[in-house]
Write an enzyme that holds these catalytic residues in place. Structure first.
Site, PDB file in Angstrom:
ATOM      1  CG  ASP A   6       7.402 -27.946  -0.302  1.00  0.00           C
ATOM      2  OD1 ASP A   6       7.189 -28.131  -1.514  1.00  0.00           O
ATOM      3  OD2 ASP A   6       8.370 -28.550   0.085  1.00  0.00           O
ATOM      4  NE  ARG A  10       7.612 -33.073  -9.012  1.00  0.00           N
ATOM      5  CZ  ARG A  10       8.050 -32.873  -7.989  1.00  0.00           C
ATOM      6  NH1 ARG A  10       7.710 -33.859  -7.207  1.00  0.00           N
ATOM      7  NH2 ARG A  10       8.346 -31.745  -7.331  1.00  0.00           N
TER       8      ARG A  10
END
Length: 437
Positions: A320, A127
């Site tokens: 999210d 990431r």
């Protein structure tokens, strides 16, 4: 990383009914451990999320000499060591799958006297971390990454940090929080300006620990030289976890679900705004404030949904929840268009591609774009999909089974334990037929 392929087999069909409280908010649980550890005195936490990501944060502070009792049924007692009381860890801090832990700790540790290394599982070390390392270096931090700008992060101790006035190129609560935590240790004032509002749990909690934070519109500033005083924290239920059951109820005829004590911080309620725009029947009941965070009970009943163009201002407020919202879009009449959400491509997986692939496998017309997706509502067929080790994708496809004629098999679901360890148990309580193998 989990080696075994955990498979969820969900559905087919059914409806959701019941009254539950989902586990504690992940963002607030992380921050309670971080600030409680740096406070003076004993901080008591209830409602703490006992999931792998938050336990990774807790283990990191224990490795730096902080005594933490618990968790026992969501309760912690954190014996704070003060802003300058952390000790050097004996080994690299392994943060598992937790991007929040890595990005926030990078700021907090940049101002310590000792060296630290932050690493994680195969997903976390892919990431992007330049978004935090670049502004931290501008403050005077010395941090090494891989050539790709990813973890492991090697943070040199003893750097003299200077306050910064930073305009974030992309709205990110993790970057903002990282810089505010570094600002606790930087000379002078640290200010962060965000292009769009993002979750503000760090600012609220700093204030709750008695540390002054100045907010002016989309700009937040912190001055070093203060101290954190221990407090009590009651962590509300996580709206990101509640979202799966909100959407499950919204898409399955005959559903009626009551979700208790859910955090409805306005920087997190994009999912409610988007679902209501699609026509969902959502009631916000008994709104109240608990420890500086707004909380309410939510009641969701089935009502037919319609496709919409998702307003871009809601994207950071629902970042999210999009995997689950894509399931809602697949069950809606007409077309749903998401733009401005390129951030989804660098989450635990490339959530745009992973969801588009899974939806297509299940018979839905889903076209990925560089910064979003176009989904035409239709009928699910059953089938097998790959969650790519992403907890939110695994749970989203589980909910989709409420509208499928035959079961949906979801592979690589072990990471559900990173955010929602009792997801399967609560889903069954509400009526979802789900098996784990």
């Amino acid at each position: 990383m989990h080696d075994k392929d955990v498979v969820f087999t969900a559905g087919p069909g059914g409806r959701m009914q019941g009254d539950i409280r989902v586990p504690g908010d992940k963002s607030i649980s992380h921050r309670s451990v971080m600030l409680g550890s740096l406070a003076e005195g004993v901080t008591e936490v209830s409602g703490f999320l006992q999931a792998e990501d938050c336990l990774a944060t807790m283990a990191a502070f224990r490795a730096m000499g902080v005594e933490i009792e618990g968790p026992t049924e969501g309760r912690l007692r954190i014996h704070g060591v003060g802003l300058h009381g952390l000790k050097p860890p004996a080994a690299p801090l392994d943060l598992g799958n937790s991007g929040t832990s890595m990005r926030l700790l990078s700021g907090l540790l940049a101002g310590q006297a000792f060296d630290t290394t932050l690493t994680g599982d195969a997903s976390l070390v892919r990431r992007p971390m330049r978004r935090v390392t670049e502004p931290l270096r501008a403050m005077g931090a010395r941090i090494d990454t891989t050539e790709a700008g990813t973890a492991p992060l090697r943070i040199a101790g003893g750097s003299r940090l200077k306050g910064i006035d930073y305009a974030m190129p992309v709205a990110s609560a993790q970057v903002k929080s990282c810089l505010l935590l570094a600002g606790l240790y930087a000379e002078g004032k640290t200010c962060v300006t965000e292009p769009a509002p993002t979750r503000d749990h760090t600012e609220r909690m700093l204030a709750g620990f008695g540390y002054p934070v100045a907010r002016d519109g989309n700009r937040v500033c912190i001055q070093s030289g203060g101290k954190l005083s221990a407090t009590r924290i009651d962590v509300p239920a996580d709206i990101s976890s509640a979202a799966f059951f909100m959407i499950g109820a919204a898409i399955s005829p005959g559903s009626d679900v009551f979700l208790r004590h859910v955090g409805i911080n306005p920087t997190r309620t994009g999912v409610i705004e988007i679902l209501r725009e699609m026509g969902a029947d959502i009631e916000i009941l008994a709104p109240r404030e608990v420890g500086g965070e707004p909380v309410a009970d939510l009641r969701i009943r089935y009502r037919e949904l319609r496709g919409i163009r998702i307003p871009e201002h809601t994207v950071p407020l629902a970042i999210d929840e999009f995997p689950a919202l894509f399931i809602a879009a697949a069950c809606a009449t007409g077309e749903t268009v998401l733009t401005g959400a390129e951030e989804l491509r660098v989450k635990e997986s490339d959530r745009i591609q992973a969801m588009a692939d899974g939806l297509t496998t299940l018979g839905i017309d889903a076209r990925p774009t560089p910064d979003g997706m176009v989904i035409r509502g239709g009928s699910f067929r059953g089938g097998a999909v790959d969650s790519r080790g992403d907890h939110r994708i695994a749970m989203s496809f589980s909910i989709a089974a409420l509208r499928a004629p035959i079961p949906i098999e979801i592979h690589d679901c072990a990471n559900v334990a990173t955010s929602f360890p009792n997801f399967v148990e609560l889903a069954r309580t509400l009526g979802l037929d789900i098996e784990v193998s």
